[in-house]
Design an enzyme around this catalytic site. Structure first.
Site, PDB file in Angstrom:
ATOM      1  N   HIS A 139       0.715  -1.212  -0.013  1.00 43.57           N
ATOM      2  CA  HIS A 139       0.105  -0.122  -0.118  1.00 43.57           C
ATOM      3  C   HIS A 139       0.805   1.034  -0.020  1.00 43.57           C
ATOM      4  O   HIS A 139       0.858   2.144  -0.816  1.00 43.57           O
ATOM      5  CB  HIS A 139      -0.830   0.084   1.504  1.00 43.57           C
ATOM      6  CG  HIS A 139      -1.749   1.346   1.447  1.00 43.57           C
ATOM      7  ND1 HIS A 139      -3.036   1.312   1.161  1.00 43.57           N
ATOM      8  CD2 HIS A 139      -1.269   2.543   1.841  1.00 43.57           C
ATOM      9  CE1 HIS A 139      -3.580   2.504   1.702  1.00 43.57           C
ATOM     10  NE2 HIS A 139      -2.750   3.123   2.011  1.00 43.57           N
ATOM     11  N   GLU A 140       1.774   1.301   0.856  1.00 41.94           N
ATOM     12  CA  GLU A 140       2.675   2.483   1.014  1.00 41.94           C
ATOM     13  C   GLU A 140       3.658   2.612  -0.043  1.00 41.94           C
ATOM     14  O   GLU A 140       3.859   3.906  -0.702  1.00 41.94           O
ATOM     15  CB  GLU A 140       3.476   2.609   1.939  1.00 41.94           C
ATOM     16  CG  GLU A 140       2.840   2.302   3.322  1.00 41.94           C
ATOM     17  CD  GLU A 140       2.103   3.523   3.789  1.00 41.94           C
ATOM     18  OE1 GLU A 140       2.205   4.814   3.064  1.00 41.94           O
ATOM     19  OE2 GLU A 140       0.944   3.497   4.563  1.00 41.94           O
ATOM     20  N   HIS A 181       1.863   4.469  -2.742  1.00 41.03           N
ATOM     21  CA  HIS A 181       1.962   5.922  -2.762  1.00 41.03           C
ATOM     22  C   HIS A 181       3.321   6.458  -3.214  1.00 41.03           C
ATOM     23  O   HIS A 181       3.429   7.518  -3.978  1.00 41.03           O
ATOM     24  CB  HIS A 181       1.861   6.399  -1.164  1.00 41.03           C
ATOM     25  CG  HIS A 181       0.267   6.221  -0.533  1.00 41.03           C
ATOM     26  ND1 HIS A 181      -0.627   6.683  -1.182  1.00 41.03           N
ATOM     27  CD2 HIS A 181       0.232   5.414   0.558  1.00 41.03           C
ATOM     28  CE1 HIS A 181      -1.613   6.232  -0.303  1.00 41.03           C
ATOM     29  NE2 HIS A 181      -1.342   5.754   0.662  1.00 41.03           N
ATOM     30  N   ASP A 194      -6.041   8.404   3.802  1.00 40.35           N
ATOM     31  CA  ASP A 194      -5.636   8.782   2.422  1.00 40.35           C
ATOM     32  C   ASP A 194      -7.010   9.428   1.870  1.00 40.35           C
ATOM     33  O   ASP A 194      -6.899  10.270   0.968  1.00 40.35           O
ATOM     34  CB  ASP A 194      -5.706   7.385   1.574  1.00 40.35           C
ATOM     35  CG  ASP A 194      -4.241   6.716   1.832  1.00 40.35           C
ATOM     36  OD1 ASP A 194      -3.322   7.264   2.182  1.00 40.35           O
ATOM     37  OD2 ASP A 194      -4.251   5.394   1.869  1.00 40.35           O
TER      38      ASP A 194
END
Length: 378
Positions: A58-59, A62, A161
């Site tokens: 997930h990170e 980003h 987010d």
């Protein structure tokens, strides 16, 4: 982040594990072992590791989206409550921020889709109820967790987010500081909701999340407010002009004496021409004294490659340079490159507090002729 261990590097970002995350694994393992033996302990730890592998993905979503806009991500840190990707800066264009914010949940959507469609996992009421049941299917539980990660992160409140998406949408109609303030307030309202829920149900973890969300929302609002205010102020308004310096030949003994004699927590190291060579911090000084002794040269301990600016630069530019270089201080130099002052995050915070209180008209110091008083040791 302090108390973090680097375990690798992916796409140019260091992957770090906070020590509290290791404590979480230990707690999970011990609890599972007491209830089901070695097999349960291994399964419990594997489940948590799999969840946090999804969090890292997930990170990284980003980070890769941010890279598209020229923004680096120095590190990603795993905490018991999730992951934190430290971007050099947030995109200031609303559309870019929306892309970066949604890239993380999009990764979890892909993971869940693969588990559901390709590997035959199921998402239904039974899988939700069996989320904490080790006897349930491992892949189904991981898929369910990814669905929850998507839904939780899309809540329109800071620091999730969805809160960044909300801030970006508001920024299309308001200035960035106002948009951030509204999104942060939404995050704080959410934090109170989590806290009330946790207290009424006796869920300590929810209370912990509430505290984290509240502080993160408040911190984001403060940081953006400071940066916004810094655009209208020059660095000369907040710089430190009275300080002692150390020469390249100085030892830790000289630095220790200066630390006692002054109120400084950092000491610029300058050469005979007044050029900044580095910064010796209080923390580095204490650690090096215990490790290598008093006669160690400061040049072996100081932080090198300290960024510098001219005093007519905007204070927001100074803050950006410190953040990008992860520097403990920033040198202010004249046209010949000689150090005339320096700026620290603490001094910026003090300046902002005084500005908010309306005390700068009385308290702003008169600029000094130079920083070399009293004479430096070396």
């Amino acid at each position: 982040m302090p108390w973090s261990l680097t375990i690798g590097r992916v796409f140019g970002s260091e992957i770090r594990i906070h020590l509290t995350f290791l404590l979480l694994l230990l707690w999970i393992g011990v609890s599972a072992y007491q209830s089901g033996g070695q097999a349960a302990a291994i399964e419990g730890i594997a489940f948590i590791v799999a969840i946090f592998a999804c969090v890292v993905a997930h990170e990284l979503g980003h980070a890769l989206a941010a890279r598209r806009y020229g923004i680096a991500t120095p590190d990603i840190t795993l905490l018991p409550i999730g992951g934190v990707a430290r971007l050099e800066r947030m995109p200031e264009r609303p559309r870019e921020e929306i892309v970066v914010a949604l890239a993380g949940p999009a990764v979890n959507v892909v993971i869940a889709a693969v588990l559901f469609l390709a590997l035959g996992a199921r998402f239904d009421a039974a899988s939700i109820e069996a989320l904490d049941n080790p006897a349930a299917g491992f892949l189904a539980r991981i898929a369910t967790v990814n669905v929850f990660l998507v839904l939780f992160n899309l809540i329109p409140a800071f620091p999730m987010d969805g809160g960044r998406v909300l801030r970006a949408l508001l920024a299309m109609h308001y200035d960035r500081a106002t948009a951030t303030r509204y999104a942060a307030r939404a995050g704080q309202v959410l934090a109170f909701g989590f806290g009330f829920w946790g207290l009424t149900t006796g869920n300590v973890f929810l209370v912990f999340i509430a505290v984290f969300v509240y502080l993160a929302a408040a911190g984001e609002s403060y940081q953006v407010g400071v940066e916004d205010a810094g655009r209208t102020v020059s660095a000369s308004e907040a710089m430190i002009t009275r300080f002692e310096t150390l020469g390249p030949q100085a030892t830790l003994a000289n630095a220790a004496e200066a630390l006692i004699r002054t109120t400084q927590h950092e000491f610029p190291v300058v050469d005979g021409a007044g050029q900044l060579r580095g910064i010796l911090t209080q923390k580095a000084l204490i650690q090096a004294l215990a490790r290598t002794g008093r006669e160690t040269p400061v040049v072996e301990v100081m932080v090198r490659d300290v960024p510098t600016i001219r005093e007519n630069a905007a204070l927001s530019f100074a803050m950006k340079k410190m953040r990008e270089h992860d520097a403990p201080a920033l040198g202010v130099v004249d046209r010949d490159g000689r150090l005339v002052a320096y700026i620290t995050p603490e001094n910026i915070a003090e300046y902002m507090m005084l500005a908010k209180a309306g005390g700068l008209g009385r308290l702003r110091p008169t600029p000094q002729a130079g920083p070399f008083d009293p004479p430096r040791r070396g």
